[in-house]
Design a protein around this motif. Sequence first.
Motif, PDB file in Angstrom:
ATOM      1  N   UNK A  86      77.557  30.352 134.431  1.00  0.00           N
ATOM      2  CA  UNK A  86      77.690  30.432 132.977  1.00  0.00           C
ATOM      3  C   UNK A  86      76.299  30.406 132.372  1.00  0.00           C
ATOM      4  N   UNK A  87      76.152  31.113 131.265  1.00  0.00           N
ATOM      5  CA  UNK A  87      74.857  31.131 130.605  1.00  0.00           C
ATOM      6  C   UNK A  87      74.994  31.143 129.101  1.00  0.00           C
ATOM      7  N   UNK A  88      73.974  30.624 128.437  1.00  0.00           N
ATOM      8  CA  UNK A  88      73.877  30.679 126.980  1.00  0.00           C
ATOM      9  C   UNK A  88      72.569  31.370 126.642  1.00  0.00           C
ATOM     10  N   UNK A  89      72.499  31.935 125.485  1.00  0.00           N
ATOM     11  CA  UNK A  89      71.292  32.654 125.048  1.00  0.00           C
ATOM     12  C   UNK A  89      70.926  33.788 126.002  1.00  0.00           C
ATOM     13  N   UNK A  90      71.938  34.412 126.608  1.00  0.00           N
ATOM     14  CA  UNK A  90      71.720  35.554 127.497  1.00  0.00           C
ATOM     15  C   UNK A  90      71.487  36.792 126.627  1.00  0.00           C
ATOM     16  N   UNK A  91      70.535  37.608 126.995  1.00  0.00           N
ATOM     17  CA  UNK A  91      70.170  38.781 126.211  1.00  0.00           C
ATOM     18  C   UNK A  91      71.320  39.782 126.112  1.00  0.00           C
ATOM     19  N   UNK A  92      71.684  40.117 124.900  1.00  0.00           N
ATOM     20  CA  UNK A  92      72.651  41.180 124.622  1.00  0.00           C
ATOM     21  C   UNK A  92      72.187  41.885 123.354  1.00  0.00           C
ATOM     22  N   UNK A  93      71.489  42.994 123.540  1.00  0.00           N
ATOM     23  CA  UNK A  93      70.920  43.720 122.409  1.00  0.00           C
ATOM     24  C   UNK A  93      71.894  44.714 121.788  1.00  0.00           C
ATOM     25  N   UNK A  94      73.103  44.821 122.346  1.00  0.00           N
ATOM     26  CA  UNK A  94      74.068  45.812 121.856  1.00  0.00           C
ATOM     27  C   UNK A  94      74.791  45.367 120.584  1.00  0.00           C
ATOM     28  N   UNK A  95      74.799  44.068 120.316  1.00  0.00           N
ATOM     29  CA  UNK A  95      75.476  43.577 119.136  1.00  0.00           C
ATOM     30  C   UNK A  95      76.979  43.422 119.294  1.00  0.00           C
ATOM     31  N   UNK A  96      77.509  43.678 120.503  1.00  0.00           N
ATOM     32  CA  UNK A  96      78.940  43.485 120.752  1.00  0.00           C
ATOM     33  C   UNK A  96      79.146  43.001 122.180  1.00  0.00           C
ATOM     34  N   UNK A  97      80.308  42.423 122.433  1.00  0.00           N
ATOM     35  CA  UNK A  97      80.611  41.912 123.767  1.00  0.00           C
ATOM     36  C   UNK A  97      80.592  43.022 124.809  1.00  0.00           C
ATOM     37  N   UNK A  98      80.115  42.686 125.996  1.00  0.00           N
ATOM     38  CA  UNK A  98      80.031  43.660 127.088  1.00  0.00           C
ATOM     39  C   UNK A  98      80.659  43.067 128.349  1.00  0.00           C
ATOM     40  N   UNK A  99      81.204  43.945 129.183  1.00  0.00           N
ATOM     41  CA  UNK A  99      81.792  43.550 130.464  1.00  0.00           C
ATOM     42  C   UNK A  99      81.272  44.494 131.531  1.00  0.00           C
ATOM     43  N   UNK A 100      80.865  43.933 132.669  1.00  0.00           N
ATOM     44  CA  UNK A 100      80.305  44.726 133.770  1.00  0.00           C
ATOM     45  C   UNK A 100      81.032  44.385 135.065  1.00  0.00           C
ATOM     46  N   UNK A 101      81.269  45.393 135.895  1.00  0.00           N
ATOM     47  CA  UNK A 101      81.925  45.210 137.193  1.00  0.00           C
ATOM     48  C   UNK A 101      81.200  46.016 138.259  1.00  0.00           C
ATOM     49  N   UNK A 102      81.239  45.528 139.500  1.00  0.00           N
ATOM     50  CA  UNK A 102      80.763  46.295 140.645  1.00  0.00           C
ATOM     51  C   UNK A 102      79.262  46.423 140.796  1.00  0.00           C
ATOM     52  N   UNK A 103      78.486  45.555 140.180  1.00  0.00           N
ATOM     53  CA  UNK A 103      77.026  45.583 140.338  1.00  0.00           C
ATOM     54  C   UNK A 103      76.626  44.765 141.563  1.00  0.00           C
ATOM     55  N   UNK A 104      75.457  45.007 142.084  1.00  0.00           N
ATOM     56  CA  UNK A 104      74.957  44.270 143.245  1.00  0.00           C
ATOM     57  C   UNK A 104      74.695  42.821 142.915  1.00  0.00           C
ATOM     58  N   UNK A 105      75.122  41.953 143.808  1.00  0.00           N
ATOM     59  CA  UNK A 105      75.020  40.518 143.582  1.00  0.00           C
ATOM     60  C   UNK A 105      74.763  39.838 144.928  1.00  0.00           C
ATOM     61  N   UNK A 106      73.768  38.981 144.987  1.00  0.00           N
ATOM     62  CA  UNK A 106      73.470  38.237 146.202  1.00  0.00           C
ATOM     63  C   UNK A 106      73.787  36.770 146.024  1.00  0.00           C
ATOM     64  N   UNK A 107      74.423  36.172 147.008  1.00  0.00           N
ATOM     65  CA  UNK A 107      74.783  34.756 146.935  1.00  0.00           C
ATOM     66  C   UNK A 107      74.425  34.050 148.237  1.00  0.00           C
ATOM     67  N   UNK A 108      74.085  32.785 148.108  1.00  0.00           N
ATOM     68  CA  UNK A 108      73.882  31.925 149.264  1.00  0.00           C
ATOM     69  C   UNK A 108      75.114  31.056 149.413  1.00  0.00           C
TER      70      UNK A 108
END
Length: 111
Positions: A59-81
């Motif tokens: 979870x994050x706060x103050x995350x950059x969103x320059x579009x001015x509206x809510x955004x949803x993203x799926x299927x991007x590269x993600x690395x986890x330990x």
Amino acid sequence: MAVGLIVAKTVSADSAIVIKNDGSCGMPGSDANGNITFGGIGQVATDVTNDNKVMLKCKGTSITNLSGKGQSFNGFGCGVFDGNGNFYFTTDSHATVSASGQATLTCTAAK
């Protein structure tokens, strides 16, 4: 986009390792056109490792969103330990970021 995770405390339950509220993660954000960008640093909410998969929720706060509206993203590269320090890369990912910069991220990697 790759997401990094730093973990220290673990709690074992049978064959699962659960880490809560410990560590930082890179969060996706949005440019003015609604394209995915690096949005900032969030906090690990849950990291679960079992015999079959590793799942990270941030979870994050103050995350950059320059579009001015809510955004949803799926299927991007993600690395986890995982809870044992092993690294996994996946595209089983989902993130949302509100117009005000409130964001969530979920990545799930098969072991």
